[in-house]
Design a protein around this motif. Structure first.
Motif, PDB file in Angstrom:
ATOM      1  N   LEU A  31     -16.021  12.358  34.426  1.00  0.00           N
ATOM      2  CA  LEU A  31     -15.718  10.942  34.172  1.00  0.00           C
ATOM      3  C   LEU A  31     -14.321  10.793  33.566  1.00  0.00           C
ATOM      4  O   LEU A  31     -13.548   9.909  33.938  1.00  0.00           O
ATOM      5  N   ASP A  32     -13.967  11.669  32.632  1.00  0.00           N
ATOM      6  CA  ASP A  32     -12.627  11.600  32.026  1.00  0.00           C
ATOM      7  C   ASP A  32     -11.548  11.881  33.063  1.00  0.00           C
ATOM      8  O   ASP A  32     -10.484  11.254  33.059  1.00  0.00           O
ATOM      9  N   ALA A  33     -11.842  12.814  33.999  1.00  0.00           N
ATOM     10  CA  ALA A  33     -10.866  13.124  35.053  1.00  0.00           C
ATOM     11  C   ALA A  33     -10.680  11.925  35.978  1.00  0.00           C
ATOM     12  O   ALA A  33      -9.564  11.615  36.417  1.00  0.00           O
ATOM     13  N   PHE A  34     -11.786  11.220  36.245  1.00  0.00           N
ATOM     14  CA  PHE A  34     -11.722   9.994  37.069  1.00  0.00           C
ATOM     15  C   PHE A  34     -10.716   9.027  36.422  1.00  0.00           C
ATOM     16  O   PHE A  34      -9.816   8.499  37.081  1.00  0.00           O
ATOM     17  N   LEU A  35     -10.834   8.843  35.113  1.00  0.00           N
ATOM     18  CA  LEU A  35      -9.975   7.883  34.402  1.00  0.00           C
ATOM     19  C   LEU A  35      -8.530   8.376  34.353  1.00  0.00           C
ATOM     20  O   LEU A  35      -7.591   7.618  34.563  1.00  0.00           O
ATOM     21  N   GLU A  36      -8.340   9.677  34.103  1.00  0.00           N
ATOM     22  CA  GLU A  36      -6.987  10.254  34.032  1.00  0.00           C
ATOM     23  C   GLU A  36      -6.229  10.038  35.341  1.00  0.00           C
ATOM     24  O   GLU A  36      -5.091   9.576  35.344  1.00  0.00           O
ATOM     25  N   LEU A  37      -6.859  10.362  36.472  1.00  0.00           N
ATOM     26  CA  LEU A  37      -6.161  10.248  37.756  1.00  0.00           C
ATOM     27  C   LEU A  37      -5.892   8.782  38.094  1.00  0.00           C
ATOM     28  O   LEU A  37      -4.809   8.430  38.567  1.00  0.00           O
ATOM     29  N   SER A  38      -6.879   7.925  37.775  1.00  0.00           N
ATOM     30  CA  SER A  38      -6.698   6.491  38.076  1.00  0.00           C
ATOM     31  C   SER A  38      -5.522   5.938  37.291  1.00  0.00           C
ATOM     32  O   SER A  38      -4.648   5.260  37.832  1.00  0.00           O
ATOM     33  N   ARG A  39      -5.478   6.290  35.985  1.00  0.00           N
ATOM     34  CA  ARG A  39      -4.479   5.691  35.099  1.00  0.00           C
ATOM     35  C   ARG A  39      -3.105   6.323  35.254  1.00  0.00           C
ATOM     36  O   ARG A  39      -2.082   5.653  35.084  1.00  0.00           O
ATOM     37  N   HIS A  40      -3.038   7.627  35.575  1.00  0.00           N
ATOM     38  CA  HIS A  40      -1.728   8.312  35.620  1.00  0.00           C
ATOM     39  C   HIS A  40      -1.132   8.402  37.018  1.00  0.00           C
ATOM     40  O   HIS A  40       0.062   8.585  37.170  1.00  0.00           O
ATOM     41  N   GLU A  41      -1.985   8.293  38.061  1.00  0.00           N
ATOM     42  CA  GLU A  41      -1.448   8.465  39.426  1.00  0.00           C
ATOM     43  C   GLU A  41      -1.873   7.365  40.382  1.00  0.00           C
ATOM     44  O   GLU A  41      -1.528   7.398  41.552  1.00  0.00           O
ATOM     45  N   GLY A  42      -2.662   6.407  39.894  1.00  0.00           N
ATOM     46  CA  GLY A  42      -3.036   5.292  40.767  1.00  0.00           C
ATOM     47  C   GLY A  42      -3.932   5.695  41.919  1.00  0.00           C
ATOM     48  O   GLY A  42      -3.939   5.078  42.972  1.00  0.00           O
ATOM     49  N   ILE A  43      -4.713   6.780  41.716  1.00  0.00           N
ATOM     50  CA  ILE A  43      -5.674   7.224  42.737  1.00  0.00           C
ATOM     51  C   ILE A  43      -7.046   7.308  42.065  1.00  0.00           C
ATOM     52  O   ILE A  43      -7.172   7.908  40.993  1.00  0.00           O
ATOM     53  N   MET A  44      -8.073   6.730  42.701  1.00  0.00           N
ATOM     54  CA  MET A  44      -9.422   6.707  42.144  1.00  0.00           C
ATOM     55  C   MET A  44     -10.290   7.720  42.889  1.00  0.00           C
ATOM     56  O   MET A  44     -10.636   7.513  44.042  1.00  0.00           O
ATOM     57  N   PRO A  45     -10.594   8.865  42.253  1.00  0.00           N
ATOM     58  CA  PRO A  45     -11.329   9.938  42.951  1.00  0.00           C
ATOM     59  C   PRO A  45     -12.836   9.754  42.905  1.00  0.00           C
ATOM     60  O   PRO A  45     -13.370   9.246  41.920  1.00  0.00           O
ATOM     61  N   ALA A  46     -13.530  10.185  43.926  1.00  0.00           N
ATOM     62  CA  ALA A  46     -15.006  10.182  43.867  1.00  0.00           C
ATOM     63  C   ALA A  46     -15.445  11.026  42.672  1.00  0.00           C
ATOM     64  O   ALA A  46     -14.751  11.969  42.276  1.00  0.00           O
ATOM     65  N   LEU A  47     -16.597  10.704  42.104  1.00  0.00           N
ATOM     66  CA  LEU A  47     -17.091  11.490  40.963  1.00  0.00           C
ATOM     67  C   LEU A  47     -17.315  12.951  41.367  1.00  0.00           C
ATOM     68  O   LEU A  47     -17.170  13.854  40.522  1.00  0.00           O
ATOM     69  N   GLU A  48     -17.641  13.183  42.642  1.00  0.00           N
ATOM     70  CA  GLU A  48     -17.794  14.560  43.110  1.00  0.00           C
ATOM     71  C   GLU A  48     -16.448  15.283  42.949  1.00  0.00           C
ATOM     72  O   GLU A  48     -16.365  16.326  42.292  1.00  0.00           O
ATOM     73  N   SER A  49     -15.386  14.704  43.536  1.00  0.00           N
ATOM     74  CA  SER A  49     -14.058  15.319  43.481  1.00  0.00           C
ATOM     75  C   SER A  49     -13.551  15.414  42.034  1.00  0.00           C
ATOM     76  O   SER A  49     -12.800  16.334  41.689  1.00  0.00           O
ATOM     77  N   SER A  50     -13.987  14.483  41.197  1.00  0.00           N
ATOM     78  CA  SER A  50     -13.565  14.464  39.780  1.00  0.00           C
ATOM     79  C   SER A  50     -14.005  15.720  39.042  1.00  0.00           C
ATOM     80  O   SER A  50     -13.422  16.092  38.026  1.00  0.00           O
TER      81      SER A  50
END
Ligand SMILES: C[C@@H](c1c[nH]c2ccccc12)[C@H](N)C(=O)O
Length: 389
Positions: free
Chosen positions: A328-347
């Motif tokens: 979940l934290d990785a989901f937020l990091e990528l969304s906020r720092h790179e503008g990409i929203m990853p599936a929870l699987e990929s997260s």
């Protein structure tokens, strides 16, 4: 049909004729220039391949690494699943089949099979546990809108593993006109091989893109492992490159003692037979399959593809696991720092990199397979944020 000690065809005799027909078709049709040309055209002009290899400048600076993403989230349907379903649908059509059937739990494979059937003019029946039909209603609506019939499975725990059993039984009854499109690089031979061949397009593209964009090979390729299809595709063309570390990231679930997980390789899995294959399983000493859990629906499975079990045994790949909160934290990091929203699987894959960046040599080139997009997970993420607030 073996990968070391793992794999095989542990199925009722009645299922052997369609498996043998599929194996023969795989050997005769799959490598043919006519099939490969037609598949390449569909992958380019319908699926939207090649998918980008995206460098992440902001997270790279923050982590002291060179972080690259293979963007399977940009493939049509929003995940890598279509690489497998469109290839199997085309093969089924060449075999003269008129219907596809498939299993699904999270619904991603069901949707990817339904849209492939629609595109290629095949009928489609998806088997889905009644529990999953409830909790993945959006995907059920998508499958029906693509024209598929969804059969709700009431047996067992009414989840993915029961859907697979129901689909295998249905295939026995209707093998002449129907192809079973298995959803990951698992199941009885030849499915682990067929799905790996179809998903290998991920690393075939990525290896060439890495050399072109980074001028070298990656130090490490990281991918999440549920059944294992995106990971086997992300690994395959790099396996001969000894300098490329391969890391498979399983789902540890909540991490609370006694809570269920989906990590047969990196936790206490043991060899056994499930869904036609000999592989590592989460099971009791008596061989009763235990329930699995992950916050990522696509990783929720108590087994794993046999080729991964073999890579762990040989040491060619390393298998680790991260818990729900790391993903979940990785989901937020990528969304906020790179503008990409990853599936929870990929997260889960990205979460392992973020958590272990300090342990990697500074400046390492790391490729994460971004197996899917995260729009489907917004409710789960918002629920996490409100609990954390
Ligand atoms: C990953 C994918 C899947 C589909 N079929 C599977 C069989 C074993 C393990 C995983 C799967 C997903 N769980 C789905 O239900 O669509």
């Amino acid at each position: 049909g073996y990968f070391g000690d793992f794999g095989g065809q542990f199925v009722p005799e009645l299922l052997m004729p369609p498996l043998l027909e599929l194996e023969e078709a795989m050997e005769r049709i799959l490598p043919s220039p006519e099939f490969q040309d037609e598949l390449a055209d569909i992958l380019a002009n319908f699926v939207g391949r090649p998918t980008a290899l995206t460098f992440c400048p902001n997270l790279s600076a923050k982590l002291g690494l060179n972080l690259w993403l293979k963007r399977e989230d940009l493939a049509h349907g929003g995940a890598h699943k279509i690489n497998n379903t469109i290839g199997q649908a085309l093969l089924a059509k060449k075999l003269g089949k008129t219907r596809l059937l498939a299993e699904t739990g999270a619904g991603q494979h069901g949707v990817a099979t339904a849209l492939a059937a629609a595109r290629l003019g095949l009928e489609c029946t998806i088997y889905m546990g009644a529990t999953d039909v409830e909790r993945q209603s959006l995907n059920v609506r998508r499958m029906k809108l693509f024209g598929a019939e969804v059969v709700s499975v009431e047996s067992g725990t009414k989840t993915l593993k029961d859907a697979i059993n129901a689909a295998l039984r249905a295939w026995i009854a209707d093998q002449k006109t129907t192809h079973y499109s298995f959803g990951t690089a698992a199941g009885p031979h030849p499915f682990p091989l067929l799905v790996r061949e179809l998903q290998a397009v991920i690393s075939r593209e990525a290896r060439a893109q890495f050399l072109a964009q980074a001028g070298r090979l990656p130090d490490c390729v990281v991918a999440c492992v549920g059944g294992g299809s995106n990971a086997i595709g992300a690994f395959h063309e790099f396996v001969p490159d000894a300098g490329v570390k391969l890391v498979g990231v399983e789902a540890g679930g909540s991490g609370a003692p006694g809570d269920w997980h989906s990590a047969p390789l990196s936790k206490e899995g043991t060899p056994g037979v499930l869904h036609g294959m000999h592989t590592q399983l989460i099971q009791t000493p008596e061989g009763q399959i235990l329930p699995s859990h992950s916050i990522a629906p696509g990783l929720d499975y108590p087994g794993v593809g046999p080729e991964h079990a073999a890579y762990q045994a040989s040491g060619r790949a390393t298998y680790v696991c991260v818990n729900d909160d790391v993903a979940l934290d990785a989901f937020l990091e990528l969304s906020r720092h790179e503008g990409i929203m990853p599936a929870l699987e990929s997260s889960h894959a990205l979460g392992w990199v973020l958590k272990n960046a300090q342990a990697l040599p500074p400046g390492s080139h790391v490729m994460v397979c971004l197996s899917g997009r995260g729009d489907k997970d917004l409710d789960i993420v918002n629920d996490y944020l409100s609990r954390k607030a």
